[in-house]
Write a protein that holds these residues in place. Structure first.
Motif, mmCIF file in Angstrom:
data_model
loop_
_atom_site.group_PDB
_atom_site.id
_atom_site.type_symbol
_atom_site.label_atom_id
_atom_site.label_comp_id
_atom_site.label_asym_id
_atom_site.label_seq_id
_atom_site.Cartn_x
_atom_site.Cartn_y
_atom_site.Cartn_z
ATOM 1 N N TYR A 360 0.833 -1.196 0.000
ATOM 2 C CA TYR A 360 0.000 0.000 0.000
ATOM 3 C C TYR A 360 0.870 1.249 0.000
ATOM 4 O O TYR A 360 2.061 1.180 0.289
ATOM 5 C CB TYR A 360 -0.965 -0.005 1.177
ATOM 6 C CG TYR A 360 -0.303 0.019 2.523
ATOM 7 C CD1 TYR A 360 0.110 1.220 3.081
ATOM 8 C CD2 TYR A 360 -0.103 -1.149 3.250
ATOM 9 C CE1 TYR A 360 0.721 1.252 4.307
ATOM 10 C CE2 TYR A 360 0.507 -1.130 4.477
ATOM 11 C CZ TYR A 360 0.919 0.083 4.998
ATOM 12 O OH TYR A 360 1.528 0.118 6.226
ATOM 13 N N GLY A 361 0.278 2.346 -0.367
ATOM 14 C CA GLY A 361 1.028 3.592 -0.392
ATOM 15 C C GLY A 361 0.494 4.507 -1.469
ATOM 16 O O GLY A 361 -0.543 4.256 -2.062
ATOM 17 N N VAL A 385 -3.061 3.601 -3.076
ATOM 18 C CA VAL A 385 -3.408 2.183 -2.986
ATOM 19 C C VAL A 385 -3.510 1.853 -1.512
ATOM 20 O O VAL A 385 -2.538 1.983 -0.775
ATOM 21 C CB VAL A 385 -2.340 1.309 -3.653
ATOM 22 C CG1 VAL A 385 -2.690 -0.148 -3.493
ATOM 23 C CG2 VAL A 385 -2.213 1.660 -5.116
ATOM 24 N N ARG A 386 -4.692 1.487 -1.095
ATOM 25 C CA ARG A 386 -4.920 1.284 0.333
ATOM 26 C C ARG A 386 -4.962 -0.214 0.653
ATOM 27 O O ARG A 386 -5.192 -1.031 -0.236
ATOM 28 C CB ARG A 386 -6.224 1.947 0.764
ATOM 29 C CG ARG A 386 -7.446 1.568 -0.069
ATOM 30 C CD ARG A 386 -8.689 1.785 0.720
ATOM 31 N NE ARG A 386 -8.574 1.029 1.935
ATOM 32 C CZ ARG A 386 -8.810 1.539 3.144
ATOM 33 N NH1 ARG A 386 -9.236 2.760 3.252
ATOM 34 N NH2 ARG A 386 -8.652 0.797 4.220
ATOM 35 N N PRO A 387 -4.716 -0.560 1.900
ATOM 36 C CA PRO A 387 -4.814 -1.974 2.266
ATOM 37 C C PRO A 387 -6.273 -2.388 2.380
ATOM 38 O O PRO A 387 -7.177 -1.575 2.235
ATOM 39 C CB PRO A 387 -4.111 -2.024 3.619
ATOM 40 C CG PRO A 387 -4.226 -0.660 4.164
ATOM 41 C CD PRO A 387 -4.254 0.272 3.013
ATOM 42 N N THR A 389 -9.842 -3.209 3.766
ATOM 43 C CA THR A 389 -10.618 -2.751 4.914
ATOM 44 C C THR A 389 -10.963 -3.980 5.746
ATOM 45 O O THR A 389 -10.769 -5.110 5.307
ATOM 46 C CB THR A 389 -11.912 -2.055 4.474
ATOM 47 O OG1 THR A 389 -12.703 -3.020 3.786
ATOM 48 C CG2 THR A 389 -11.623 -0.898 3.556
ATOM 49 N N HIS A 390 -11.509 -3.744 6.938
ATOM 50 C CA HIS A 390 -11.723 -4.880 7.828
ATOM 51 C C HIS A 390 -12.758 -5.854 7.274
ATOM 52 O O HIS A 390 -12.840 -6.986 7.714
ATOM 53 C CB HIS A 390 -12.129 -4.398 9.216
ATOM 54 C CG HIS A 390 -13.506 -3.821 9.270
ATOM 55 N ND1 HIS A 390 -13.825 -2.615 8.696
ATOM 56 C CD2 HIS A 390 -14.652 -4.296 9.816
ATOM 57 C CE1 HIS A 390 -15.100 -2.369 8.899
ATOM 58 N NE2 HIS A 390 -15.628 -3.366 9.570
#
Lengths: 433, 791
Positions: A360-361, A385-387, A389-390
């Motif tokens: 991510y980043g 770019v996100r990780p 979600t829960h």
């Protein structure tokens, strides 16, 4: 009447597209005649040429904040001071503003030209020096071995700049140049042969020559970071009618004789490149989205399939047409590239499909198409770019089954225990008592 | 109070008076705790302080605006560019959730409060709750009187105020409350041995885990307590029940916090609790066997039992060690090593050592933060040891461990403060009990006394109320013949002295709070000779400049201290911030700051930096500026790039760090130096000093001739405290890197400009002269002469 106006308008439009306003600075107006083939070819290609002597007191490139010309030809090697408002800083400003310059020098070179060259990372040798080559000089040479026959092998191998390969050598007489080898922007268009050097032709070589061997540049080109193009040639005569038509033969035994020098073809190709008729690209619409969608999301999630497309067009004969190449690469960069892939052509667009890395980043889609002879095409688009979600993690994983089993067995056990406890309450009481 | 008769009985009932009094004392303590923390708000404004609170505030704002799940999954692309930060997974959410809940509650009651005000006043509110929790804990440990004293102490003690003034919206503000409340519940559950209290302890522990990384302290202290109780042979099923219930529930609950995750079963810091749990189970099992193996003799039994316990303890220890070596359990992290060995951080993790609050504590600060309590605290420990029981073992362990940690790190003074308050309260309570109590035989005078002095009524053994400062009770009775009783005068003197000490304590607390701990540090204040105040608002000036004048996506490079503030106030992307999770990224910024401009430009280009921000205190004499922090940047950069950055290069040959002419060349030409002192050499602050005189370091700077190639000054605040530079784009052209060669082999044409305002004509050397009426004489001239030789 209306149709005539239309034609004039069209002509003007075509003129603007095909060529552009060009200022030609000359040592004297005779050069206009002696280099007529070159100028005629420019005029035929739609350039609007304005001839002035370099010391003209009305010279100006900029008026009311607008550039008056798109291109500039300096065929005035011996100028010591430009007239009007023109000086080195005005010229560099012109380059930084996107203007293109063709400079031809000679052994009479004056300071302003040298200053301009050093601003661009090219160093002309001093006044009165010349490129000398005791092996590759023309038969017509007058004994100083300064009329160089430059082999086409010494040309840079870029079709956009020097045109198609020819056998005919190029005649050259004039001053030499050197450029920093670590200067990323300067191109060695034509170098001297390994036996050439640059010095005063009528003096004894008492110091190490300024340029020696292949380092001696006869023609150098600069494509600035804003894609402005500048060409320096050490020889004004290279563009002259006389050299265009001259026969060439090296003054060594058994040398091949060419009836016509390669100068005309080379000069015209060079002028096509420097005045942005060749090798001009532009990046168009950039689109990126998840596979199967149309709009870009606010943030991608790691490991998604994405599609990136960019429109790249090339200027051909005054029209923008889709660029044809198979080596355009896309990089997906976060300090370092995580993905590097060659893009496919699909109907005027270049398209890449790939899977995002599991990192991510803040990334950039980056197209950095930097090929010799083409304008530098650079396009970046920043995306996050996100990780996961829960809710995006896998819900039931095999490794967790023992825990589910234990939880349910515990619940069941508690249930049974409560039953037993309730049922045997009196017994236990008796026991404890 | 149902009816008049009820009131009447309540008035005459001493227990009623007592609870009314203790209630009002607690209420006053709460009020004192709250209001003594408002200095900063009254003097400045309702503003978030310092650094970390700005991040907490920003994330609370996010939580309030977008809801809890969005907050949990928040990926902050504006921090740690270009790495980004998963805020939800790297933050203790307790603080934000607490503030968010209060905000939601108030708003659903239609009390419209801005979230900022909730955040600002959260710490004082929780300080009040802390004093109540302290009261409860002390009451369980000792007596109600001691509890009330402790509540009053903690309400105003500077060691705690330092972290909980209004606006200091940080984890510690609520964590100390959670800590003490957990301890109270733990003591309660040890006392009662009920699963209910143990469950409550686990819940409070969960809140603590969600609020602060210091929860590790609890999860090590409680097992230590249990272990020591086992060693002392004080095992009982109360402890067994309490610990087992607490451990299992606490473990499960603590793993629900995303930031903690699997740490409780994977790291060494938590292994003590698991080990003690295993040991306790083994112990319990052996006890159980004990009851069934009656065939053995008592001494055989004892030795067997001892052997078995020792064996199981050894097995547990071996298991933990094995797991650590096998890699299943992470070894102790550097932060914990630095608690053990104070020199560790300095050598191995400069980033931890660089924080001032991680330095070892000086003796002065003990007195400064705790005043008289630090002297009476050992007495309290002694009293507890003298009358030891299960829960007093706990407080003694707490006292010993906390004093060790506070000695190692200034920051951990915070965990020491509550126990100091509690034990000092016990000591004071004991003293007052001894010297204030009326020890005349009660059988004789009890009636008239109670009528004379209402307060005198409530002197039971364990229920004394002594903290009403200034109310020195009249001791009217002559000492009786008992041997312990003392003379009335002696008693009066002792009581007076104690009261005086307590009053001094209150004065000291107020003074420290007002002078040392109530500065927002975002806004600075200076005083003129006539006492009038100057506000230096340079930080906000600069941050608002960034906010208003730069592109929304600009990236600002600064040292990590200012990362949170830039994100919070300027709302711009930062490269590094106070989270300090990625040492190599910080080292990269440190490297850029300590390299020369060209190298730095390469790094800044790779990181897409648009602006660089530095803090420079040389004009006003602000000592917390970047030049003073610079050596840490060098050290941190050296840790990651030892080949390019060497600390030694920044010192003079004599080993001094100097910014004047004697300073090292590397220092005088590094980016940070240039950024700070650009144009400063032209500035003369007053007539006694030369231009370029740095007031912070009291020297004239060594390099006054600073120019930039790749940067340009974008903004400098009024007092030069914050300087912002813009990173220029790459040059359009690359110039020659050397001057053009000039030889004198042949004479050159000399030329001097003849241009003037009117005459604009240039000059051409070989100007063609046109002679009319003549043909060009020859055709076979050399072409190169063509331009000049046509005649």
């Amino acid at each position: 009447m209306a149709s005539r106006v239309l034609i004039v308008l069209l002509a003007a439009l075509v003129g603007v597209h095909a060529g552009g306003r060009t200022l030609v600075l000359l040592d004297n107006l005779a050069i206009k005649e002696s280099h007529s083939v070159f100028f005629k070819s420019l005029a035929d290609r739609g350039f609007d040429l304005t001839f002035k002597t370099a010391d003209d007191s009305s010279l100006a490139l900029i008026k009311y904040g607008e550039f008056l010309f798109e291109h500039l030809i300096i065929f005035a090697p011996s100028v010591e001071e430009f007239g009007g408002n023109l000086d080195t800083s005005a010229l560099t400003e012109f380059i930084d503003g996107g203007g293109n310059i063709l400079v031809a020098a000679s052994s009479e070179i004056g300071e302003p030209i040298r200053e301009l060259a050093s601003e661009c990372g090219v160093e002309f040798d001093e006044e009165k020096t010349a490129v000398i080559d005791h092996l590759n000089y023309d038969l017509a040479d007058e004994g100083q071995h300064t009329l160089i026959v430059a082999d086409p092998e010494n040309l840079i191998d870029v079709k956009n700049i020097v045109g198609t390969k020819r056998d005919a050598p190029i005649l050259f007489r004039g001053v030499g140049m050197v450029a920093d080898t670590d200067n990323p922007l300067v191109l060695d268009v034509l170098t001297g042969s390994s036996t050439s050097y640059s010095f005063y032709p009528d003096e004894k070589v008492s110091e190490y020559p300024h340029a020696v061997g292949k380092n001696t540049l006869l023609v150098a080109a600069l494509q600035a970071r804003n894609n402005a193009r500048v060409v320096f040639t050490g020889s004004l005569e290279l563009f002259s009618d006389q050299f265009f038509t001259a026969a060439v033969q090296k003054a060594i035994a058994g040398a091949q004789k060419h009836d016509k020098s390669g100068n005309e073809a080379f000069a015209l190709a060079l002028s096509r490149w420097v005045f942005k008729e060749e090798g001009v690209l532009r990046g168009g619409v950039v689109k990126h989205h998840r596979k199967g969608e149309q709009e870009p999301p606010t943030a991608y999630t790691v490991m998604e399939e994405v599609v990136y497309s960019i429109v790249i067009e090339q200027l051909v004969n005054g029209k923008w047409v889709p660029f044809d190449a198979n080596d355009v690469q896309l990089e997906f960069v976060r300090i370092d590239p995580f993905v590097r892939t060659t893009m496919q052509r699909k109907g005027g667009k270049f398209v890449a499909e790939f899977k995002l890395p599991d990192v991510y980043g803040v990334f950039q889609y980056r197209v950095d198409y930097n090929r010799l002879g083409y304008t530098h095409l650079f396009s970046t688009t920043q995306v996050s770019v996100r990780p996961f979600t829960h809710t995006q993690y896998e819900r039931f994983i095999a490794a967790a089954y023992p825990y589910y089993a234990s939880a349910f067995s515990m619940m069941f056990g508690l249930f049974v225990f409560s039953l037993v406890f309730l049922h045997h309450r009196e017994d236990t009481k008796e026991k404890t008592e | 109070m149902a009816g008049e008769s009820n009131i009447r009985t309540a008035l005459s009932n001493p227990a009623g008076w007592q609870s009314l009094l203790s209630f009002s004392i607690l209420a006053l303590a709460y009020l004192a705790a709250f209001s003594s923390r408002l200095f900063a708000v009254i003097r400045f404004e309702s503003i978030i302080h310092e650094f970390d609170p700005w991040f907490n505030y920003r994330s609370t704002h996010h939580l309030v605006n977008y809801g809890f799940y969005n907050f949990l999954n928040w990926f902050d692309e504006r921090a740690w560019y270009p790495l980004g930060r998963i805020v939800g997974g790297t933050v203790y959410p307790g603080l934000m959730v607490t503030a968010g809940t209060i905000h939601w509650l108030l708003n659903s009651l239609h009390i419209t409060v801005h979230i900022r005000d909730v955040c600002v006043f959260l710490a004082p509110t929780f300080s009040g709750l802390t004093s109540i929790a302290t009261y409860l804990l002390t009451k369980e440990l000792w007596s109600q009187g001691a509890g009330l004293l402790a509540a009053c102490f903690i309400a105003i003690v500077p060691g705690y105020i330092s972290r909980s003034v209004a606006g200091s919206y940080d984890n510690e503000g609520i964590a100390i409350f959670a800590l003490l409340f957990t301890y109270f519940l733990w003591v309660k559950s040890v006392k009662t041995g009920s699963i209910f209290w143990a469950g409550c302890t686990a819940l409070a522990y969960f809140y603590m885990v969600s609020a602060w990384g210091g929860y590790v302290y609890i999860i090590n202290l409680i097992p230590l307590h249990v272990f020591v109780l086992l060693l002392m042979g004080r095992f009982s099923y109360r402890i067994f029940v309490a610990y087992c219930a607490f451990f299992i529930l606490g473990l499960l609950l603590s793993m629900q916090i995303p930031f903690v995750g699997f740490q409780p079963i994977r790291t060494s810091e938590h292994m003590a609790s698991a080990g003690v749990f295993a040991l306790l189970i083994a112990y319990g099992f052996l006890k159980y066997l004990h009851t069934h193996l009656s065939s053995l003799t008592k001494s055989e039994m004892r030795s067997l039992f001892f052997f078995a316990v020792a064996a199981s303890a050894a097995a547990v220890l071996m298991a933990v060690v094995y797991l650590t070596y096998a890699g299943y359990v992470a070894p102790w992290s550097g932060r914990f090593y630095s608690l053990y060995d104070t020199g560790y951080a300095k050598i191995h993790i400069p980033i931890i050592a660089s924080v001032s609050e991680h330095q070892p504590t000086t003796w002065v600060s003990f007195f400064f933060d705790l005043h008289v309590l630090v002297c009476t605290f050992p007495a309290g420990v002694w009293f507890c040891i003298k009358k030891i029981n299960d829960e007093r073992v706990f407080i003694v362990l707490y006292a010993i461990s906390a004093s060790y940690f506070a000695g190692v790190m200034v920051r951990l003074m915070l965990t020491l403060t509550p126990v100091v308050c509690i034990l000092s309260a016990i000591a004071f309570s004991n003293v007052l009990e001894r010297y204030l109590v009326d020890d005349t035989p009660k059988v004789h005078h009890i009636e008239d006394e109670s009528e004379d002095d209402e307060e005198g009524d409530k002197r039971n053994k364990s229920k004394d109320l002594y903290d009403k400062a200034g109310k020195v009770r009249k001791i009217r009775h002559e000492p009786s013949g008992e041997p312990e009783s003392l003379g009335g005068n002696v008693k009066t003197i002792v009581v007076m002295a104690v009261m005086m000490i307590l009053m001094m304590f209150a004065v000291h607390c107020t003074w420290v709070t007002s002078n040392a701990y109530s500065s927002p540090s975002v806004v600075l204040a200076s005083y003129n000779h006539d006492g009038s105040r100057n506000i230096l608002d340079d930080f906000r000036e600069a941050y608002y400049w960034l906010r208003q004048n730069t592109d929304d996506h600009s990236r600002v490079m600064s040292w990590w201290d200012y990362g949170y503030q830039i994100a919070g106030m300027a709302n711009r992307t930062t490269l590094v911030d106070n989270n300090t999770w990625n040492n190599s990224h910080i080292a990269l910024v440190g490297k850029a700051m300590s390299s020369n401009e060209t190298r730095a430009y390469e790094i800044m280009k790779a990181l897409d930096v648009d602006y660089v921000l530095v803090i420079f205190g040389g004009v006003i004499g602000y000592s917390g500026d970047d030049i003073n922090k610079f050596l840490w940047m060098v050290r941190i950069a050296e840790g990651e790039h030892p080949k390019e950055i060497r600390e030694g290069d920044y010192f003079t040959p004599q080993g001094e760090f100097r910014v004047d002419k004697a300073g090292s060349k590397t220092l005088l030409n590094c980016l940070m130096y240039k950024l700070c002192y650009y144009r400063f050499g032209e500035m003369q602050l007053d007539f006694r000093t030369p231009p370029g005189f740095d007031r912070t370091r009291n020297v004239e700077i060594g390099n006054k001739d600073i120019s930039f190639q790749h940067l340009e000054e974008a903004y400098t605040t009024e007092h030069w405290l914050v300087r912002i530079y813009k990173v220029k784009k790459q040059d359009n052209r690359v110039r020659l890197d050397h001057t053009v060669r000039k030889t004198d082999i042949k004479p050159k044409t000399k030329f001097t400009s003849r241009k003037s305002g009117k005459r604009k004509r240039g000059f051409i050397k070989n100007k063609m002269l046109i002679k009319k009426g003549k043909r060009p004489s020859s055709k076979n001239k050399k072409p190169s002469r063509k331009t000049s030789s046509k005649k």
